[in-house]
Design a protein around this motif. Sequence first.
Motif, PDB file in Angstrom:
ATOM      1  N   LEU A   1       0.794  -1.118   0.048  1.00 60.44           N
ATOM      2  CA  LEU A   1       0.000  -0.037   0.097  1.00 60.44           C
ATOM      3  C   LEU A   1       0.933   1.124   0.035  1.00 60.44           C
ATOM      4  CD1 LEU A   1      -2.851  -0.890   2.668  1.00 60.44           C
ATOM      5  CD2 LEU A   1      -2.742  -0.574   0.083  1.00 60.44           C
ATOM      6  N   ASP A   2       0.545   2.291  -0.854  1.00 65.76           N
ATOM      7  CA  ASP A   2       1.601   3.208  -1.121  1.00 65.76           C
ATOM      8  C   ASP A   2       0.669   4.679  -0.949  1.00 65.76           C
ATOM      9  OD1 ASP A   2       3.589   4.957  -1.737  1.00 65.76           O
ATOM     10  OD2 ASP A   2       3.678   4.490  -3.851  1.00 65.76           O
ATOM     11  N   TYR A   3       0.891   5.424  -0.134  1.00 68.13           N
ATOM     12  CA  TYR A   3       0.190   6.592  -0.090  1.00 68.13           C
ATOM     13  C   TYR A   3       1.194   7.736  -0.470  1.00 68.13           C
ATOM     14  CZ  TYR A   3      -2.031  11.103   1.739  1.00 68.13           C
ATOM     15  OH  TYR A   3      -2.134  12.342   2.057  1.00 68.13           O
ATOM     16  N   SER A   4       0.606   8.848  -1.310  1.00 63.81           N
ATOM     17  CA  SER A   4       1.454   9.827  -2.012  1.00 63.81           C
ATOM     18  C   SER A   4       0.671  11.096  -2.211  1.00 63.81           C
ATOM     19  CB  SER A   4       1.844   9.503  -3.269  1.00 63.81           C
ATOM     20  OG  SER A   4       2.861  10.472  -3.568  1.00 63.81           O
ATOM     21  N   GLY A   5       0.536  11.809  -0.988  1.00 64.04           N
ATOM     22  CA  GLY A   5      -0.033  13.063  -0.984  1.00 64.04           C
ATOM     23  C   GLY A   5       0.740  14.268  -0.726  1.00 64.04           C
ATOM     24  N   GLY A   6       0.688  15.235  -1.959  1.00 61.68           N
ATOM     25  CA  GLY A   6       1.636  16.201  -1.951  1.00 61.68           C
ATOM     26  C   GLY A   6       3.053  15.997  -1.727  1.00 61.68           C
ATOM     27  N   ASP A   7       3.628  16.472  -0.674  1.00 60.49           N
ATOM     28  CA  ASP A   7       5.119  16.391  -0.664  1.00 60.49           C
ATOM     29  C   ASP A   7       5.573  14.965   0.090  1.00 60.49           C
ATOM     30  OD1 ASP A   7       5.700  18.647  -2.149  1.00 60.49           O
ATOM     31  OD2 ASP A   7       5.415  20.113  -0.306  1.00 60.49           O
ATOM     32  N   PHE A   8       4.575  14.370   0.572  1.00 60.75           N
ATOM     33  CA  PHE A   8       4.832  13.315   1.659  1.00 60.75           C
ATOM     34  C   PHE A   8       4.287  11.927   0.861  1.00 60.75           C
ATOM     35  CE2 PHE A   8       3.546  10.508   5.052  1.00 60.75           C
ATOM     36  CZ  PHE A   8       4.835  10.235   5.647  1.00 60.75           C
ATOM     37  N   GLY A   9       5.081  11.119   0.981  1.00 59.21           N
ATOM     38  CA  GLY A   9       4.805   9.705   0.622  1.00 59.21           C
ATOM     39  C   GLY A   9       5.273   8.672   1.585  1.00 59.21           C
ATOM     40  N   VAL A  10       4.561   7.503   1.647  1.00 59.26           N
ATOM     41  CA  VAL A  10       4.906   6.601   2.704  1.00 59.26           C
ATOM     42  C   VAL A  10       4.216   5.260   2.048  1.00 59.26           C
ATOM     43  CG1 VAL A  10       2.721   6.648   4.179  1.00 59.26           C
ATOM     44  CG2 VAL A  10       4.945   5.623   5.026  1.00 59.26           C
ATOM     45  N   THR A  11       5.146   4.132   2.041  1.00 53.60           N
ATOM     46  CA  THR A  11       4.421   2.654   1.826  1.00 53.60           C
ATOM     47  C   THR A  11       4.816   1.746   2.762  1.00 53.60           C
ATOM     48  OG1 THR A  11       4.748   1.185  -0.153  1.00 53.60           O
ATOM     49  CG2 THR A  11       6.839   2.103   0.679  1.00 53.60           C
ATOM     50  N   VAL A  12       4.058   0.498   2.901  1.00 51.96           N
ATOM     51  CA  VAL A  12       4.203  -0.592   3.721  1.00 51.96           C
ATOM     52  C   VAL A  12       4.052  -1.899   2.767  1.00 51.96           C
ATOM     53  CG1 VAL A  12       3.350   0.202   5.891  1.00 51.96           C
ATOM     54  CG2 VAL A  12       1.689  -0.603   4.293  1.00 51.96           C
ATOM     55  N   ALA A  13       4.954  -2.741   2.708  1.00 46.95           N
ATOM     56  CA  ALA A  13       4.982  -3.991   2.037  1.00 46.95           C
ATOM     57  C   ALA A  13       5.159  -5.125   2.641  1.00 46.95           C
ATOM     58  CB  ALA A  13       5.906  -3.566   0.806  1.00 46.95           C
ATOM     59  N   TYR A  14       4.858  -6.428   1.953  1.00 42.89           N
ATOM     60  CA  TYR A  14       5.108  -7.474   2.390  1.00 42.89           C
ATOM     61  C   TYR A  14       5.434  -8.578   1.072  1.00 42.89           C
ATOM     62  CZ  TYR A  14       4.889 -12.246   4.899  1.00 42.89           C
ATOM     63  OH  TYR A  14       5.124 -13.477   5.266  1.00 42.89           O
ATOM     64  N   ASP A  15       6.303  -9.289   1.349  1.00 44.93           N
ATOM     65  CA  ASP A  15       6.447 -10.399   0.357  1.00 44.93           C
ATOM     66  C   ASP A  15       6.888 -11.978   0.995  1.00 44.93           C
ATOM     67  OD1 ASP A  15       7.111 -10.877  -3.012  1.00 44.93           O
ATOM     68  OD2 ASP A  15       8.840 -11.800  -1.621  1.00 44.93           O
ATOM     69  N   GLN A  16       6.499 -13.002   0.380  1.00 43.49           N
ATOM     70  CA  GLN A  16       6.743 -14.296   0.844  1.00 43.49           C
ATOM     71  C   GLN A  16       7.005 -15.167  -0.429  1.00 43.49           C
ATOM     72  OE1 GLN A  16       5.007 -16.115   4.300  1.00 43.49           O
ATOM     73  NE2 GLN A  16       5.206 -18.155   3.107  1.00 43.49           N
ATOM     74  N   TYR A  17       8.246 -15.932  -0.386  1.00 42.09           N
ATOM     75  CA  TYR A  17       8.328 -16.730  -1.535  1.00 42.09           C
ATOM     76  C   TYR A  17       8.865 -18.127  -1.037  1.00 42.09           C
ATOM     77  CZ  TYR A  17      11.467 -18.510  -5.339  1.00 42.09           C
ATOM     78  OH  TYR A  17      11.979 -19.452  -6.423  1.00 42.09           O
ATOM     79  N   ASN A  18       8.406 -19.245  -1.513  1.00 37.92           N
ATOM     80  CA  ASN A  18       8.495 -20.466  -0.888  1.00 37.92           C
ATOM     81  C   ASN A  18       9.371 -21.252  -1.927  1.00 37.92           C
ATOM     82  OD1 ASN A  18       6.959 -19.908   1.156  1.00 37.92           O
ATOM     83  ND2 ASN A  18       5.069 -20.193  -0.058  1.00 37.92           N
ATOM     84  N   PRO A  19      10.743 -21.168  -1.875  1.00 37.50           N
ATOM     85  CA  PRO A  19      11.667 -21.910  -3.071  1.00 37.50           C
ATOM     86  C   PRO A  19      12.017 -23.467  -2.693  1.00 37.50           C
ATOM     87  CG  PRO A  19      12.887 -20.381  -1.600  1.00 37.50           C
ATOM     88  CD  PRO A  19      11.654 -20.286  -1.169  1.00 37.50           C
ATOM     89  N   THR A  20      12.051 -24.167  -3.531  1.00 40.18           N
ATOM     90  CA  THR A  20      12.497 -25.345  -3.490  1.00 40.18           C
ATOM     91  C   THR A  20      14.159 -25.436  -3.931  1.00 40.18           C
ATOM     92  OG1 THR A  20      11.930 -25.824  -5.704  1.00 40.18           O
ATOM     93  CG2 THR A  20      10.620 -26.772  -4.411  1.00 40.18           C
TER      94      THR A  20
END
Length: 370
Positions: free
Chosen positions: A197-216
């Motif tokens: 999720l990325d918020y960009s309003g005017g001069d300020f921006g912030v993001t939070v993110a998650y990722d999972q990968y299940n490799p063999t």
Amino acid sequence: MKRSAFLLAAMGLFVECANAQSSVTLYGVVDSNVEYVNNHGGVAGASGSVFRVGSGGFASNRWGIRGIEDLGGLSGVFTIESGFNVDTGTQFNASRLYDRQTFVGLKSSRLGQLTFGRQYTAFFRGLANYSPSAYAPMYEPITLMTGLNFRSDNTVSYEGQFGALTARANWTFGNGVFGSGETPGSIRANAGYGAALDYSGGDFGVTVAYDQYNPTASTLGDPGIGKFRKAAIAAGYNLGQIRIFGGYRWGKNDYSNGATAYRDDFLWAGVNYQATSALNFMLAYYYAKVHTVQATFSGTASSPANPYQVSLMSSYAFSKRTNVYLTTAYSKHAALGLGGVSATAGSSAYQLGIGKDSQFGTAIGIRHIF
């Protein structure tokens, strides 16, 4: 006769409208430089300095085709994109012609875009606006920040814009970074998912993110399915001609037996200064707090020294398409790009020579966009 002329004119108008509602664009980037790197390890690990012509410093070399067709309320979209080495004229990935992106999907201005194919993860896209160098490939530790799976095969992706908020999500049925893609009998093997999720309003921006990968991860001696997880928060703020960046990424890569392959906390901070309309400067600092490294499935865990890197880049734009640049970086306890700490994290583009604990690199180059 009049009727035939009218039908021909009408058909011509229809074709013109159809063409106006559809477009296909050829695009690309050509970037090359001359680079110096010290304490570089060769095939046998010997240390030495190297001067060379490089490929992709300010931006990765690529060419691609993208298209969009108006379907009435919806649009059909596609992208195919290939990387290449400008210094040798070879493909960037010898086994893939379109190694960067290949996807097709539907787009709605109200509901967002849904695409299918080889694509960037939501995690990678979510952090893109908070990378101090905008993911410039030379020296920035992109893979350490976003994961080795930042491009994923066999992926379904969603992106929607809702005012100042951008939502992204992806599901990967099977990515072949370590394994062989989709695996019969196991929906988890080589699969992955993420959201941002990325918020960009005017001069300020912030993001939070998650990722999972299940490799063999059989290449690391793991006979089962691992679990590589990352979570991040990053922000940026504009102060006139200056933009300040900062971010934190938590990471934990586990083997199938629960042993930790790699565990770290990664932090970065940077500043961009637009001195004039043509001249830009970037300064960035990257630091990894490494808690655990276990090189193989049945190996012994260790806690190596914490690597860090300082990067400086300046660029001058002759036009919107062509610019020259100077980039410099110094790394400690790891190779440039903070690679070599672990086989499950970081870049392998640079190697430290035997007995060396730091590396310096600098390059001057030119980039053209078409």
